[in-house]
Design an enzyme around this catalytic site. Sequence first.
Site, mmCIF file in Angstrom:
data_model
loop_
_atom_site.group_PDB
_atom_site.id
_atom_site.type_symbol
_atom_site.label_atom_id
_atom_site.label_comp_id
_atom_site.label_asym_id
_atom_site.label_seq_id
_atom_site.Cartn_x
_atom_site.Cartn_y
_atom_site.Cartn_z
ATOM 1 C CB CYS A 1 -0.537 -0.087 1.204
ATOM 2 S SG CYS A 1 -2.135 -1.756 1.565
ATOM 3 C CG HIS B 1 -3.133 2.730 2.900
ATOM 4 N ND1 HIS B 1 -3.637 2.353 1.103
ATOM 5 C CD2 HIS B 1 -3.083 2.159 3.265
ATOM 6 C CE1 HIS B 1 -4.038 1.266 1.242
ATOM 7 N NE2 HIS B 1 -3.535 0.715 2.392
ATOM 8 C CG ASN C 1 -7.365 -1.578 1.681
ATOM 9 O OD1 ASN C 1 -6.607 -0.405 0.554
ATOM 10 N ND2 ASN C 1 -6.135 -1.876 2.744
HETATM 11 N N1 ACO Z 1 -18.134 -8.512 10.421
HETATM 12 C C1 ACO Z 1 -18.702 -8.930 11.951
HETATM 13 N N2 ACO Z 1 -17.875 -9.288 13.017
HETATM 14 C C2 ACO Z 1 -16.900 -9.176 11.733
HETATM 15 C C3 ACO Z 1 -16.330 -8.871 10.921
HETATM 16 C C4 ACO Z 1 -17.097 -8.713 9.801
HETATM 17 N N3 ACO Z 1 -16.607 -8.116 8.034
HETATM 18 N N4 ACO Z 1 -14.519 -9.267 11.535
HETATM 19 C C5 ACO Z 1 -13.928 -9.602 12.454
HETATM 20 N N5 ACO Z 1 -15.660 -9.827 13.075
HETATM 21 C C6 ACO Z 1 -15.927 -10.518 14.456
HETATM 22 C C7 ACO Z 1 -14.894 -10.945 15.381
HETATM 23 O O1 ACO Z 1 -15.112 -12.347 14.706
HETATM 24 C C8 ACO Z 1 -14.975 -10.762 16.368
HETATM 25 O O2 ACO Z 1 -15.451 -11.587 17.193
HETATM 26 P P1 ACO Z 1 -15.082 -12.154 18.632
HETATM 27 O O3 ACO Z 1 -15.044 -11.258 19.148
HETATM 28 O O4 ACO Z 1 -16.547 -12.696 18.739
HETATM 29 O O5 ACO Z 1 -14.443 -13.256 17.879
HETATM 30 C C9 ACO Z 1 -14.695 -9.457 16.836
HETATM 31 O O6 ACO Z 1 -15.569 -8.781 15.633
HETATM 32 C C10 ACO Z 1 -13.562 -8.702 16.680
HETATM 33 O O7 ACO Z 1 -12.344 -8.469 15.550
HETATM 34 P P2 ACO Z 1 -11.341 -8.178 15.902
HETATM 35 O O8 ACO Z 1 -10.373 -8.690 14.905
HETATM 36 O O9 ACO Z 1 -10.180 -8.082 17.106
HETATM 37 O O10 ACO Z 1 -11.419 -7.001 15.402
HETATM 38 P P3 ACO Z 1 -10.642 -4.900 15.009
HETATM 39 O O11 ACO Z 1 -12.129 -4.377 16.144
HETATM 40 O O12 ACO Z 1 -8.979 -5.808 15.913
HETATM 41 O O13 ACO Z 1 -11.630 -5.785 13.922
HETATM 42 C C11 ACO Z 1 -9.417 -4.599 11.834
HETATM 43 C C12 ACO Z 1 -10.681 -5.840 12.845
HETATM 44 C C13 ACO Z 1 -11.122 -3.591 11.333
HETATM 45 C C14 ACO Z 1 -9.283 -5.839 10.667
HETATM 46 C C15 ACO Z 1 -8.270 -4.116 12.194
HETATM 47 O O14 ACO Z 1 -7.919 -4.777 12.747
HETATM 48 C C16 ACO Z 1 -7.945 -2.992 11.786
HETATM 49 O O15 ACO Z 1 -8.556 -1.783 10.952
HETATM 50 N N6 ACO Z 1 -6.444 -4.133 11.127
HETATM 51 C C17 ACO Z 1 -5.875 -3.188 10.297
HETATM 52 C C18 ACO Z 1 -6.334 -3.536 8.923
HETATM 53 C C19 ACO Z 1 -5.301 -2.357 7.550
HETATM 54 O O16 ACO Z 1 -5.487 -2.080 7.555
HETATM 55 N N7 ACO Z 1 -5.153 -3.569 7.072
HETATM 56 C C20 ACO Z 1 -4.726 -2.881 5.595
HETATM 57 C C21 ACO Z 1 -3.685 -2.170 5.837
HETATM 58 S S1 ACO Z 1 -2.291 -3.110 4.504
HETATM 59 C C22 ACO Z 1 -3.199 -3.097 3.269
HETATM 60 O O17 ACO Z 1 -3.560 -1.715 2.834
HETATM 61 C C23 ACO Z 1 -2.866 -4.015 2.494
#
Ligand code: ACO
Length: 349
Positions: free
Chosen positions: A128, A276, A306
């Site tokens: 990215c 980004h 993204n």
């Molecule tokens: N819909 C509903 N529930 C979901 C989803 C979804 N799409 N995805 C995860 N959950 C649930 C999980 O199963 C979990 O449930 P549980 O507590 O019962 O186990 C709960 O939501 C929390 O999951 P987490 O993974 O802890 O959620 P978090 O708040 O950390 O958010 C996310 C996840 C959005 C991916 C976050 O970690 C994030 O944004 N990380 C950075 C990602 C990023 O920037 N990626 C791209 C960068 S690199 C690039 O651009 C290629």
Amino acid sequence: MAIEVIATGRAIPPRLLTNDELAKDVDTNDEWIRSHTGIGARHVAASEVAASDLAAEAARNALAMMIGVDADSGAAADAAIAEAALSLDVIIVATATPDHLVIPSTACLVQNKLGAWRASAMDISAGCTGFIYGLETAAGLLSVRGGNRRRVLLIGAETLTRFVDWSDRSTCVLFGDGAGAVIVEKTDAPQEGAGKRGLLRSILRADGAGSVHLVCRRGAGRSPFMPGEVVEKSPYIEMNGQAVYNFAVKVITETIPEIAAMEGISLDDVARIIPHQANARIIQAATKRLKLPEDKFFLNIQNYANTSAASIPIALDELNRGGKLSKGDILITMGFGGGLTYGANLLVW
Ligand code: ACO
């Protein structure tokens, strides 16, 4: 001599996939996606469309802006754009989702689509952060003594929806397809002192120890598909979301003040920061830590999700075409992502 962005363009696939529609096939819902990421919808490329197709369309739109024609106005415009493509010295495509795994580069395919026969062509693989790396690479190629280069076409182009595991709700909701392009030119404007313009400075960094946090394991040299192997899933991106989140907030918070300080510029004087577009929550957390007003950061993730290396040039084109950039505006672009990589460009528009 200054290194200036003289035109921008973008290509967004027409197919819009909203959160509600996605939730019909994936165990998720609009409320979760919006509240955890800021994403409302993403665009999905048609099956016959690859990164080079989106890249070439974005490039044509940028070339059309450069010469002042409407890209869709018919044969005369097509001919003028083809003629303008001959003025390109270099084509750089930043992509994590190239048309082909090993060769050729996506940039060579774009060169052929545009008929840009004078241009050299290469891809940049920096996840990215690809656009950030690409802009500094373009500036370097234009600045080298005896290089005889004046104009670089820099594109970020992605078809990420083709590289996700649609059964993994924690990643498949995050990504979208699209391309953004800029034309970078060596101009006579000053690069220093009063009235300075163009790219003033970049920070490019990598943290390969974090490579495990964002990885597409199958299909290349480390884990090639074998004859006779039954493949249950096409190659897909695996992500340690929490690790990437923490990394992103940390590097944004460190890098933006650092690049401004290097140039002796206060963040108050920066018109816009164009990050980004990975997750609105990442940007909100960084905004808070930096104690900056929220509207200093441009966000359009709600419409595109993204789009990796394409997200910053798409944002630049939206701002530019929307009349939201004025000559003399100080801009900072900030990238972070797979590699892990990160970096920033500071430029005067
Ligand atoms: N819909 C509903 N529930 C979901 C989803 C979804 N799409 N995805 C995860 N959950 C649930 C999980 O199963 C979990 O449930 P549980 O507590 O019962 O186990 C709960 O939501 C929390 O999951 P987490 O993974 O802890 O959620 P978090 O708040 O950390 O958010 C996310 C996840 C959005 C991916 C976050 O970690 C994030 O944004 N990380 C950075 C990602 C990023 O920037 N990626 C791209 C960068 S690199 C690039 O651009 C290629």
